[in-house]
Design an enzyme around this catalytic site. Structure first.
Site, PDB file in Angstrom:
ATOM      1  N   SER A 331      95.906  11.111  28.422  1.00  0.00           N
ATOM      2  CA  SER A 331      96.207  12.343  27.692  1.00  0.00           C
ATOM      3  C   SER A 331      96.061  12.194  26.185  1.00  0.00           C
ATOM      4  O   SER A 331      94.964  12.305  25.657  1.00  0.00           O
ATOM      5  CB  SER A 331      97.572  12.902  28.099  1.00  0.00           C
ATOM      6  N   ASP A 342      83.034  11.536  20.313  1.00  0.00           N
ATOM      7  CA  ASP A 342      82.182  12.699  20.085  1.00  0.00           C
ATOM      8  C   ASP A 342      81.688  12.789  18.642  1.00  0.00           C
ATOM      9  O   ASP A 342      80.570  13.246  18.384  1.00  0.00           O
ATOM     10  CB  ASP A 342      82.936  13.981  20.445  1.00  0.00           C
ATOM     11  N   LYS A 356      93.461  12.909  32.109  1.00  0.00           N
ATOM     12  CA  LYS A 356      94.401  14.035  32.127  1.00  0.00           C
ATOM     13  C   LYS A 356      94.066  14.955  30.971  1.00  0.00           C
ATOM     14  O   LYS A 356      94.252  14.617  29.811  1.00  0.00           O
ATOM     15  CB  LYS A 356      95.847  13.562  32.004  1.00  0.00           C
TER      16      LYS A 356
END
Length: 443
Positions: A331, A342, A356
């Site tokens: 998470s 990214d 998650k």
């Protein structure tokens, strides 16, 4: 979101919800109802199939109509009818109204079909917040309570669980010889936790091991260190985050300032075994390494989105960076690692993360009656990736084998050092040991 909503959590820890189902799906055509047969003289009566009484359905509003407050009395009439029947006819009286109320809430939330939403009674709610509050007594492991058996996500660094050899993916099938089949994960957590110095025997089922085996763990006082840091050979700064709590960002900034003052050639951010924490903390941590742009996007049920951008005042925006992840990185850890990946800010090394990708709110209930936890959104990386169930894939995947553990080697950390030093082989003159990143319990 209202004064009763506490901080948003994106965490997979001992706090996940019991999924007790108390509302069952009824038959659509008829019910098997008892009908007394006086001639037979039987108090039990004969069972016959009777049609569903029209009064049970005629006044129940449609799901759309039930949204209006004026329809709630009719909607809940069968509930209170069932409540009265239990109080009048159940064989073991008196019944516990508090447990029935708690069970009704659990059943209502279970009907949502979302594994991350649920109800916690007061004791469970207290336990759920322990890892983020700093200290408790137990074995020291992040766990998943939603699997068939209580499952270890990751032992905490320096914990009794780590010293006993528990691993990510281990399933606890018995506690002190008692079979945990069918026992809700939160109740298993209660049995595993206990006073410092006492022992608990966990029967473990582990992938790749033919038979279950017992592990004896001596419970301890578990202090959850938010940030650990040091300088490795080759002038590489190393920072390990174990959670995303209230103090994580401040502790991280202090650690970064200390290490960056040494003019390191690169930085390793270790998120292995980090089960998550506060969403705001995750955004702030990512902002220490990403100068601008999105950190994540939340998508809500009504279709609107919220983008969380970097705050623009990070301490480590330019230093070469490698992030370590594994199956225990969940998470909030995945938010940070996914944003770094990214943005091309650094490479991920290790194993696929937990997976998650949802956000929950906890709402404390009145009269200290516990709390409900509701999934309010799903989150996506800056490039729009969802990691739910699949996790993040590392740029360089390296497993830690049992031989590595026995020899005290950490090939993931070693590979991160090599990448930062521009090496492919050989390894640094003094390769970092496994204990550098995963220290064992001190005597």
């Amino acid at each position: 979101m209202g004064s009763r909503v506490i901080k948003v959590l994106v965490v997979v820890e001992a706090a996940l919800i019991l999924g007790t189902v108390l509302f069952l799906g009824g038959a659509t055509l008829g019910l098997a109802l008892p009908r007394l047969n006086p001639a037979a003289g039987s108090a039990l009566g004969d069972w016959v199939t009777a049609p569903l009484p029209s009064s049970w359905t005629a006044d129940v509003p449609s799901p759309t109509a039930a949204n209006s407050p004026e329809n709630l009395p009719a909607l809940f009439r069968p509930f209170w009818q069932a409540w009265d029947i239990i109080h009048q006819e159940f064989v073991d009286q008196p019944v516990d109204d508090t447990l029935m109320m708690q069970g009704a809430i659990r059943g209502m939330i279970d009907a949502l079909g979302d594994e991350h939403s649920g109800y916690m009674d007061p004791n469970q709610y207290h336990q759920a917040n322990i890892p983020l509050q700093g200290a408790y007594e137990g074995i020291g492991a992040w766990v998943d309570t939603e699997a068939e058996y209580l499952t270890i996500i990751a032992p905490m660094s320096g914990s009794p669980a780590e010293a006993a050899g528990l691993k990510s993916g281990d399933q606890v099938i018995a506690v002190d010889g008692q079979d945990m089949t069918g026992v809700p994960g939160q109740l298993v957590v209660r049995q595993v936790m206990g006073p410092e110095g006492t022992t608990v025997v966990l029967t473990i089922r582990r992938e790749g091991v033919a038979d279950p085996f017992d592990v004896e763990v001596t419970r301890g006082k578990i202090t959850v260190p938010s940030v650990e840091s040091k300088t490795l050979d080759g002038g590489i700064a190393y920072i390990r985050l174990s959670t995303f709590g209230d103090n994580t960002v401040g502790d991280l900034r202090r650690a970064l300032r200390t290490r960056l003052a040494e003019n390191p050639s690169g930085l390793i951010l270790d998120l292995r075994g980090n089960g998550g924490g506060y969403l705001a903390s995750a955004v702030d941590v990512a902002s220490e390494f990403i100068g601008q742009g999105a950190i994540l996007t939340e998508r809500f049920g009504d279709g609107h989105e919220q983008v969380y951008d970097a705050n623009g005042d990070g301490e480590a925006l330019d230093i070469p960076l490698v992030v370590l992840i594994d199956g225990g990185s969940a998470s909030a850890s995945e938010i940070v690692a996914g944003a770094i990946q990214d943005h091309g800010r650094g490479r991920l090394v290790g194993e696929p993360s937990f997976g998650k990708g949802s956000v929950q709110n906890w709402h404390p209930l009145d009269s200290q009656a516990g709390a409900v936890r509701v999934t309010i959104a799903r989150w996506f990386t800056p490039n729009g990736r969802s990691i739910e169930a699949n996790g993040l894939q590392p740029d360089v995947e390296i497993q830690i084998t049992d031989d590595d553990i026995r020899a005290g080697r950490d090939p993931q950390l070693q590979r991160a050092v090599e990448l930062l030093l521009g090496q492919t082989s050989p390894a640094p003159a003094t390769p970092p040991a496994l204990a550098t990143a995963l220290p064992t319990v001190s005597p």
